[in-house]
Scaffold this motif. Structure first.
Motif, PDB file in Angstrom:
ATOM      1  N   MET A 149       0.731  -1.171  -0.139  1.00  0.00           N
ATOM      2  CA  MET A 149      -0.182   0.401   0.242  1.00  0.00           C
ATOM      3  C   MET A 149       0.850   1.125   0.317  1.00  0.00           C
ATOM      4  SD  MET A 149      -2.568   1.231   3.079  1.00  0.00           S
ATOM      5  CE  MET A 149      -4.063  -0.022   2.633  1.00  0.00           C
ATOM      6  N   ARG A 150       0.655   2.425  -1.268  1.00  0.00           N
ATOM      7  CA  ARG A 150       1.229   3.381  -0.668  1.00  0.00           C
ATOM      8  C   ARG A 150       0.194   4.702  -0.874  1.00  0.00           C
ATOM      9  NH1 ARG A 150       4.556   3.914  -6.157  1.00  0.00           N
ATOM     10  NH2 ARG A 150       2.777   3.618  -6.815  1.00  0.00           N
ATOM     11  N   ILE A 151       0.841   5.658  -0.240  1.00  0.00           N
ATOM     12  CA  ILE A 151      -0.235   7.130   0.359  1.00  0.00           C
ATOM     13  C   ILE A 151       1.002   8.133  -0.822  1.00  0.00           C
ATOM     14  CG2 ILE A 151      -1.169   8.860   1.582  1.00  0.00           C
ATOM     15  CD1 ILE A 151      -1.754   5.929   3.775  1.00  0.00           C
ATOM     16  N   PHE A 152       0.574   8.328  -1.539  1.00  0.00           N
ATOM     17  CA  PHE A 152       1.149   9.690  -2.125  1.00  0.00           C
ATOM     18  C   PHE A 152      -0.047  11.483  -0.989  1.00  0.00           C
ATOM     19  CE2 PHE A 152       1.402   6.650  -5.023  1.00  0.00           C
ATOM     20  CZ  PHE A 152       2.193   7.019  -5.864  1.00  0.00           C
ATOM     21  N   ALA A 153       1.044  12.031  -0.367  1.00  0.00           N
ATOM     22  CA  ALA A 153       0.330  12.454   0.574  1.00  0.00           C
ATOM     23  C   ALA A 153       0.973  14.077  -0.060  1.00  0.00           C
ATOM     24  CB  ALA A 153      -0.006  12.120   1.852  1.00  0.00           C
ATOM     25  N   LEU A 154       0.806  14.792   1.317  1.00  0.00           N
ATOM     26  CA  LEU A 154       1.427  15.914   1.858  1.00  0.00           C
ATOM     27  C   LEU A 154       1.927  15.677   3.616  1.00  0.00           C
ATOM     28  CD1 LEU A 154       0.508  19.826  -0.059  1.00  0.00           C
ATOM     29  CD2 LEU A 154       2.852  18.150  -0.032  1.00  0.00           C
ATOM     30  N   LYS A 155       2.487  16.360   3.848  1.00  0.00           N
ATOM     31  CA  LYS A 155       3.071  15.756   5.059  1.00  0.00           C
ATOM     32  C   LYS A 155       2.523  17.008   5.980  1.00  0.00           C
ATOM     33  CE  LYS A 155       7.667  13.544   5.123  1.00  0.00           C
ATOM     34  NZ  LYS A 155       9.125  13.375   5.201  1.00  0.00           N
ATOM     35  N   GLY A 157      -3.934  -1.630  10.467  1.00  0.00           N
ATOM     36  CA  GLY A 157      -3.622  -2.642  10.761  1.00  0.00           C
ATOM     37  C   GLY A 157      -2.429  -2.763   9.589  1.00  0.00           C
ATOM     38  N   HIS A 158      -2.331  -2.047   8.689  1.00  0.00           N
ATOM     39  CA  HIS A 158      -1.462  -1.349   7.254  1.00  0.00           C
ATOM     40  C   HIS A 158      -0.218  -0.981   7.813  1.00  0.00           C
ATOM     41  CE1 HIS A 158      -4.986  -2.553   4.820  1.00  0.00           C
ATOM     42  NE2 HIS A 158      -5.718  -2.087   5.178  1.00  0.00           N
ATOM     43  N   ASP A 159       0.974  -0.480   6.933  1.00  0.00           N
ATOM     44  CA  ASP A 159       2.215  -0.090   7.449  1.00  0.00           C
ATOM     45  C   ASP A 159       2.372   0.780   5.582  1.00  0.00           C
ATOM     46  OD1 ASP A 159       4.284   0.939   7.516  1.00  0.00           O
ATOM     47  OD2 ASP A 159       5.779  -1.386   8.232  1.00  0.00           O
ATOM     48  N   PRO A 160       1.439   1.371   5.205  1.00  0.00           N
ATOM     49  CA  PRO A 160       1.358   2.035   4.215  1.00  0.00           C
ATOM     50  C   PRO A 160       3.058   2.600   4.228  1.00  0.00           C
ATOM     51  CG  PRO A 160       0.365   3.078   5.896  1.00  0.00           C
ATOM     52  CD  PRO A 160       0.729   2.179   6.671  1.00  0.00           C
ATOM     53  N   ASP A 161       3.562   2.333   2.546  1.00  0.00           N
ATOM     54  CA  ASP A 161       4.737   3.418   2.596  1.00  0.00           C
ATOM     55  C   ASP A 161       3.998   4.948   1.595  1.00  0.00           C
ATOM     56  OD1 ASP A 161       7.353   3.695   1.629  1.00  0.00           O
ATOM     57  OD2 ASP A 161       7.106   3.060  -0.666  1.00  0.00           O
ATOM     58  N   ILE A 162       4.653   5.812   2.807  1.00  0.00           N
ATOM     59  CA  ILE A 162       4.068   7.174   2.091  1.00  0.00           C
ATOM     60  C   ILE A 162       4.779   8.325   1.711  1.00  0.00           C
ATOM     61  CG2 ILE A 162       3.540   8.966   3.442  1.00  0.00           C
ATOM     62  CD1 ILE A 162       2.859   7.783   5.561  1.00  0.00           C
ATOM     63  N   ILE A 163       4.454   8.458   0.495  1.00  0.00           N
ATOM     64  CA  ILE A 163       5.559   9.437  -0.620  1.00  0.00           C
ATOM     65  C   ILE A 163       4.825  10.832  -0.478  1.00  0.00           C
ATOM     66  CG2 ILE A 163       5.203   9.624  -3.228  1.00  0.00           C
ATOM     67  CD1 ILE A 163       4.386   6.582  -2.649  1.00  0.00           C
ATOM     68  N   ASP A 164       5.840  11.480  -0.170  1.00  0.00           N
ATOM     69  CA  ASP A 164       5.303  12.951   0.103  1.00  0.00           C
ATOM     70  C   ASP A 164       6.043  13.441  -1.599  1.00  0.00           C
ATOM     71  OD1 ASP A 164       5.726  16.005   0.682  1.00  0.00           O
ATOM     72  OD2 ASP A 164       5.670  15.207   2.172  1.00  0.00           O
ATOM     73  N   VAL A 165       5.009  13.909  -1.940  1.00  0.00           N
ATOM     74  CA  VAL A 165       4.340  14.069  -3.152  1.00  0.00           C
ATOM     75  C   VAL A 165       5.837  15.850  -3.359  1.00  0.00           C
ATOM     76  CG1 VAL A 165       2.535  14.070  -4.042  1.00  0.00           C
ATOM     77  CG2 VAL A 165       2.014  15.758  -3.316  1.00  0.00           C
ATOM     78  N   ARG A 166       5.623  16.622  -2.441  1.00  0.00           N
ATOM     79  CA  ARG A 166       6.459  17.403  -2.596  1.00  0.00           C
ATOM     80  C   ARG A 166       7.653  17.618  -1.881  1.00  0.00           C
ATOM     81  NH1 ARG A 166       3.982  22.605   0.728  1.00  0.00           N
ATOM     82  NH2 ARG A 166       3.331  21.580   1.997  1.00  0.00           N
ATOM     83  N   ALA A 167       8.137  16.738  -1.668  1.00  0.00           N
ATOM     84  CA  ALA A 167       9.921  16.624  -0.961  1.00  0.00           C
ATOM     85  C   ALA A 167      10.045  15.741  -1.320  1.00  0.00           C
ATOM     86  CB  ALA A 167      10.084  15.861   0.412  1.00  0.00           C
ATOM     87  N   ASP A 168       9.445  14.270  -2.419  1.00  0.00           N
ATOM     88  CA  ASP A 168       9.612  13.410  -2.991  1.00  0.00           C
ATOM     89  C   ASP A 168      10.111  13.451  -4.357  1.00  0.00           C
ATOM     90  OD1 ASP A 168      10.846  12.230  -0.274  1.00  0.00           O
ATOM     91  OD2 ASP A 168       8.558  11.071  -0.288  1.00  0.00           O
ATOM     92  N   GLY A 169       8.627  14.069  -4.741  1.00  0.00           N
ATOM     93  CA  GLY A 169       8.296  13.352  -6.129  1.00  0.00           C
ATOM     94  C   GLY A 169       7.139  12.670  -6.327  1.00  0.00           C
TER      95      GLY A 169
END
Length: 107
Positions: A1-7, A23-35
Motif C-alpha cells: 500500500m502506498r499513499i501519495f500525500a503531503l506531510k 493494521g496497514h503499514d503504508p509507504d508514504i510518498i510526500d509529493v512535495r519532498a519526494d516528487g
C-alpha cells in the motif's frame, strides 16, 4: 500500500492514522519532498483525470488563466501539491481523497 500525500495535510494525516490503526503499514510518498514518479503520475492522471486536481486549493486559485488550461500532467509536474490527496494505491486499487468510498475500500 502506498499513499501519495503531503506531510502538512490534515486529511492525509487522518488517512494515515486510520490505515495504521487498521493494521496497514503504508509507504508514504510526500509529493512535495519526494516528487511523483512518472509512471505513478501517468496512472493518477489516467485514473482520475480532472478529479486529480485540488481546485479548491490556494495553489489553484493563484494560477493564472493560461496555467489553468494546461494539461493535468503538466500542472501536477510543476505543482505537485496541486494534486487532490491522499491518493492511495493498494495493489490494483487506486482511490483519491479520504471520503467514505476510499475508507470503505481500504479499512
Amino acid at each position: 500500500m502506498r499513499i501519495f500525500a503531503l506531510k502538512s495535510c490534515d486529511t492525509c494525516k487522518k488517512a494515515i492514522k486510520a490505515l495504521r490503526d487498521a493494521g496497514h503499514d503504508p509507504d508514504i510518498i510526500d509529493v512535495r519532498a519526494d516528487g511523483i514518479a512518472d509512471g505513478d503520475l501517468d496512472t493518477i492522471v489516467e485514473k482520475f483525470d480532472t478529479a486529480a486536481l485540488n481546485k479548491s486549493s490556494t495553489t489553484w486559485r493563484d494560477l493564472d488563466e493560461a496555467e489553468k488550461t494546461m494539461p493535468i500532467r503538466s500542472l501536477l509536474t510543476m505543482y505537485p501539491k496541486l494534486m487532490k490527496r491522499p491518493v492511495i494505491q493498494n495493489g490494483e486499487v487506486w482511490t483519491i481523497g479520504w471520503k467514505e468510498d476510499a475508507q470503505a475500500e481500504h479499512l
